[in-house]
Design a protein around this motif. Structure first.
Motif, PDB file in Angstrom:
ATOM      1  N   LYS A  16     -23.429  37.606 -54.465  1.00  0.00           N
ATOM      2  CA  LYS A  16     -23.881  38.848 -53.803  1.00  0.00           C
ATOM      3  C   LYS A  16     -22.697  39.657 -53.267  1.00  0.00           C
ATOM      4  CE  LYS A  16     -28.547  37.347 -53.207  1.00  0.00           C
ATOM      5  NZ  LYS A  16     -28.367  36.358 -54.238  1.00  0.00           N
ATOM      6  N   ILE A  17     -21.679  39.772 -54.102  1.00  0.00           N
ATOM      7  CA  ILE A  17     -20.491  40.557 -53.759  1.00  0.00           C
ATOM      8  C   ILE A  17     -20.587  41.898 -54.480  1.00  0.00           C
ATOM      9  CG2 ILE A  17     -17.983  40.695 -54.062  1.00  0.00           C
ATOM     10  CD1 ILE A  17     -18.016  37.602 -54.134  1.00  0.00           C
ATOM     11  N   SER A  18     -20.227  42.974 -53.797  1.00  0.00           N
ATOM     12  CA  SER A  18     -20.241  44.295 -54.447  1.00  0.00           C
ATOM     13  C   SER A  18     -19.216  44.318 -55.579  1.00  0.00           C
ATOM     14  CB  SER A  18     -19.858  45.383 -53.450  1.00  0.00           C
ATOM     15  OG  SER A  18     -20.602  45.228 -52.278  1.00  0.00           O
ATOM     16  N   VAL A  19     -19.627  44.898 -56.705  1.00  0.00           N
ATOM     17  CA  VAL A  19     -18.741  44.967 -57.873  1.00  0.00           C
ATOM     18  C   VAL A  19     -18.253  46.406 -58.029  1.00  0.00           C
ATOM     19  CG1 VAL A  19     -18.630  44.680 -60.377  1.00  0.00           C
ATOM     20  CG2 VAL A  19     -19.912  43.037 -58.996  1.00  0.00           C
ATOM     21  N   TYR A  20     -16.975  46.638 -57.760  1.00  0.00           N
ATOM     22  CA  TYR A  20     -16.419  47.988 -57.891  1.00  0.00           C
ATOM     23  C   TYR A  20     -15.556  48.138 -59.150  1.00  0.00           C
ATOM     24  CZ  TYR A  20     -17.668  48.173 -52.923  1.00  0.00           C
ATOM     25  OH  TYR A  20     -18.330  48.119 -51.738  1.00  0.00           O
ATOM     26  N   ASP A  21     -15.284  47.015 -59.825  1.00  0.00           N
ATOM     27  CA  ASP A  21     -14.351  47.059 -60.959  1.00  0.00           C
ATOM     28  C   ASP A  21     -15.051  46.830 -62.298  1.00  0.00           C
ATOM     29  OD1 ASP A  21     -12.232  47.330 -59.140  1.00  0.00           O
ATOM     30  OD2 ASP A  21     -11.994  45.159 -58.957  1.00  0.00           O
ATOM     31  N   GLY A  22     -16.312  47.198 -62.399  1.00  0.00           N
ATOM     32  CA  GLY A  22     -17.013  47.063 -63.681  1.00  0.00           C
ATOM     33  C   GLY A  22     -17.371  45.619 -63.973  1.00  0.00           C
ATOM     34  N   ASP A  23     -16.541  44.969 -64.804  1.00  0.00           N
ATOM     35  CA  ASP A  23     -16.866  43.606 -65.239  1.00  0.00           C
ATOM     36  C   ASP A  23     -16.299  42.528 -64.317  1.00  0.00           C
ATOM     37  OD1 ASP A  23     -14.268  44.215 -65.771  1.00  0.00           O
ATOM     38  OD2 ASP A  23     -14.278  43.469 -67.843  1.00  0.00           O
ATOM     39  N   MET A  24     -15.695  42.943 -63.202  1.00  0.00           N
ATOM     40  CA  MET A  24     -15.095  41.940 -62.303  1.00  0.00           C
ATOM     41  C   MET A  24     -15.051  42.463 -60.873  1.00  0.00           C
ATOM     42  SD  MET A  24     -11.060  42.436 -62.998  1.00  0.00           S
ATOM     43  CE  MET A  24     -10.753  42.010 -61.301  1.00  0.00           C
ATOM     44  N   ALA A  25     -14.716  41.554 -59.953  1.00  0.00           N
ATOM     45  CA  ALA A  25     -14.558  41.960 -58.552  1.00  0.00           C
ATOM     46  C   ALA A  25     -13.322  41.270 -57.988  1.00  0.00           C
ATOM     47  CB  ALA A  25     -15.796  41.566 -57.750  1.00  0.00           C
ATOM     48  N   ARG A  26     -12.688  41.952 -57.017  1.00  0.00           N
ATOM     49  CA  ARG A  26     -11.512  41.373 -56.346  1.00  0.00           C
ATOM     50  C   ARG A  26     -11.844  41.191 -54.872  1.00  0.00           C
ATOM     51  NH1 ARG A  26      -7.701  46.029 -57.143  1.00  0.00           N
ATOM     52  NH2 ARG A  26      -9.703  47.065 -57.317  1.00  0.00           N
ATOM     53  N   LEU A  27     -11.659  39.961 -54.384  1.00  0.00           N
ATOM     54  CA  LEU A  27     -11.954  39.662 -52.986  1.00  0.00           C
ATOM     55  C   LEU A  27     -10.658  39.456 -52.241  1.00  0.00           C
ATOM     56  CD1 LEU A  27     -14.631  36.895 -53.485  1.00  0.00           C
ATOM     57  CD2 LEU A  27     -14.889  39.359 -53.533  1.00  0.00           C
ATOM     58  N   SER A  28     -10.546  40.100 -51.096  1.00  0.00           N
ATOM     59  CA  SER A  28      -9.356  39.931 -50.290  1.00  0.00           C
ATOM     60  C   SER A  28      -9.278  38.480 -49.801  1.00  0.00           C
ATOM     61  CB  SER A  28      -9.482  40.954 -49.170  1.00  0.00           C
ATOM     62  OG  SER A  28      -8.827  40.519 -48.067  1.00  0.00           O
ATOM     63  N   LEU A  29      -8.080  37.910 -49.799  1.00  0.00           N
ATOM     64  CA  LEU A  29      -7.910  36.506 -49.378  1.00  0.00           C
ATOM     65  C   LEU A  29      -7.146  36.438 -48.065  1.00  0.00           C
ATOM     66  CD1 LEU A  29      -6.872  34.506 -52.595  1.00  0.00           C
ATOM     67  CD2 LEU A  29      -8.970  34.263 -51.280  1.00  0.00           C
ATOM     68  N   PRO A  30      -7.559  35.562 -47.164  1.00  0.00           N
ATOM     69  CA  PRO A  30      -6.795  35.383 -45.927  1.00  0.00           C
ATOM     70  C   PRO A  30      -5.459  34.688 -46.190  1.00  0.00           C
ATOM     71  CG  PRO A  30      -8.572  33.785 -46.068  1.00  0.00           C
ATOM     72  CD  PRO A  30      -8.727  34.695 -47.244  1.00  0.00           C
TER      73      PRO A  30
END
Ligand code: GTP
Ligand code: ZN
Length: 359
Positions: free
Chosen positions: A72-86
Motif C-alpha cells: 500500500k505504497i504510493s507509486v509515483y514512478d510507473g512500474d516501481m516505487a522508491r522508499l526513503s531509508l533511514p
C-alpha cells in the motif's frame, strides 16, 4: 605489449558481470545520468554493506509497483516505487518489506515515505538486473561521489543489451531416451546475460513438413521430482512420447525456472500459495509479473536449427505469439492437457481463468 582494449568487456558482458555481482551481494555502480549511484540487492545485503549504503541518509529502497501495491505504497514512478531509508536500517524491518512471507502475520509495515521526482532510471535498472539474477526485486540504491575501487561500473545505456541476447550452438550429441532411442541433445549458449538452453531432437523430424515442437520451461519440481503441484512432468513426457509416435519432433527446453523467477522465488511463491494466494497473486506479492519468461529464445533456436514451420504443442497463446514475432510459422496448435490431479486442479484452473490458457 598486448593492447588492453580487446580485453575490455562490452555492454552485454558488463551486464552479465553486474548480474553475477548483485547475486553475490556486491554493489554495482550505475552511471549515465547526472549522478552515479551504487546499487545492492536488499535480499543479499550484509550488515556492513547495508550500513555503508545508508550512512549518508540519502539511500532509498527500490521495489516494483507490484510489491508496492501489496505494501500500500504510493507509486509515483510507473512500474516501481522508491522508499526513503533511514540511516540505520533495521534488518528485520527491511526483511518484512521485501519478503512477503510474513505479510499476513505482520500486515502493517509502514509508514513509508515514497520519493517523487528525481531520477528513477538507475533504480529501475537495478531492479531489472536483480530479476535477471533471480533475486527478489528490491534494491538499496544510494548516490555516490566516487565509485569504490573494485566495484563494477555500468552505464544506463548498457541496459539496452539486457534483451539482446544471442544464442550460439555449442554442441550436439546423440542421446538415447526412453521415448525414442534415436534422439539427440543440442546446447545453445548466450553471448552475454542468461543461461544455456537446450533442444532435444526426437527421432528424425521431416523438415519438409511442419515440425512437431514443444517449448518447455524448466521446472525442477515437476520435471525431476515429479511434483503434483503442476503439470510440467506429465507435459514433458507426453510431448516426448507424441513426438516419437509422430516419427520426430523438437523439444526446446528453456532454463526459465518458475516462469523466469528462479527456483528460490518459486518456492517463496509456493509458500504463499500455502497461505491461500493463487499462482498469479503469489508472483505479484513477491514483486514479479505473472510471467517473466522470454519465449523469443525458442524462435531464435529454431532459426538456428533451420526450422521455420512448426506444429506447436501448447495451451499458452503467448507462446504462439512469440514464435510469430520471431518469424516462425505455427501452422497448427496441438493442445496439451495432461496430468490433472487433486494437487494441481487450482493451478490449472488459474492458468485457464487468469493466464488465458486455451482449451
Ligand atoms: N512462479 C511460478 N512458476 C510456476 C508455478 N508452477 C509452475 N511454474 C513454472 O511454470 C512454468 C510452466 O508454465 P505453465 O504456465 O505451466 O505452462 P506453459 O508452459 O506456459 O504453457 P503450456 O505450453 O500450455 O504448458 C515452469 O517454468 C514452472 O517452473 C508457480 O506456482 N509459480
Ligand atoms: Zn512445474
Amino acid at each position: 605489449m598486448v593492447s588492453p582494449s580487446p580485453f575490455l568487456p562490452d555492454r552485454a558482458e558488463r551486464l552479465a558481470r553486474a548480474v553475477s555481482d548483485l547475486r553475490l551481494g556486491l554493489a554495482v555502480a550505475i552511471g549515465g545520468g547526472d549522478t552515479t549511484w551504487l546499487a545492492i540487492s536488499a535480499e543479499r545485503a550484509d550488515p556492513g554493506r547495508l550500513d555503508a549504503m545508508t550512512e549518508t541518509g540519502a539511500a532509498h529502497l527500490a521495489v516494483t509497483a507490484r510489491r508496492a501495491e501489496t505494501l500500500k505504497i504510493s507509486v509515483y514512478d510507473g512500474d516501481m516505487a522508491r522508499l526513503s531509508l533511514p540511516r540505520a536500517v533495521d534488518r528485520a524491518w527491511l526483511g518484512g518489506v521485501i519478503d512477503p512471507a510474513n505479510d499476513l502475520a505482520q500486515p502493517m509495515k509502514g509508514p513509508f515515505l515514497a520519493l517523487r521526482g528525481g531520477d528513477a532510471a538507475p533504480s529501475r535498472a537495478a531492479l531489472l538486473l536483480l530479476r535477471k539474477a533471480e533475486l527478489l526485486p528490491a534494491a538499496i540504491v544510494a548516490p555516490v561521489e566516487s565509485v569504490p575501487e573494485g566495484v563494477l561500473r555500468i552505464s544506463l545505456s548498457d541496459m539496452a543489451a539486457v534483451s539482446q541476447t544471442t544464442l550460439a550452438h555449442v554442441v550436439s550429441a546423440r542421446l538415447p531416451i526412453a521415448a525414442e532411442v534415436n534422439s539427440a541433445l543440442q546446447i545453445f549458449r548466450p553471448d552475454g546475460l542468461g543461461d544455456e538452453h537446450y533442444a532435444v531432437v526426437v527421432g528424425k523430424p521431416d523438415r519438409s513438413a511442419p515440425v512437431l515442437t514443444r517449448l518447455h520451461s524448466a521446472c525442477f519440481t515437476g520435471d525431476v521430482l515429479g511434483s503434483l503441484k503442476c503439470d510440467c512432468g506429465p507435459q514433458l513426457n507426453a510431448a516426448l512420447r507424441q513426438m516419437a509416435q509422430a516419427g520426430g519432433g523438437v523439444l526446446l527446453y528453456l532454463n526459465q525456472e518458475g516462469r523466469g523467477i528462479g527456483l528460490a522465488n518459486k518456492m517463496r511463491a509456493y509458500s504463499l500459495q500455502d497461505q491461500g494466494f493463487d499462482t498469479v497473486e503469489a508472483n505479484h506479492r513477491l514483486g514479479f509479473d505473472d510471467d517473466e519468461r522470454n519465449f523469443g529464445l525458442g524462435g531464435q533456436i529454431l532459426r538456428q536449427m533451420r526450422i521455420g514451420r512448426i506444429k506447436l504443442m501448447t495451451n499458452n497463446p503467448r507462446k504462439l505469439a512469440a514464435f510469430d514475432a520471431e518469424g516462425i510459422e505455427v501452422v497448427e496448435r496441438v493442445p496439451l492437457w495432461v496430468g490433472e490431479g487433486d494437487f494441481n486442479r487450482d493451478y490449472l484452473r488459474v492458468k485457464h481463468e487468469r493466464s488465458g490458457h486455451l482449451e
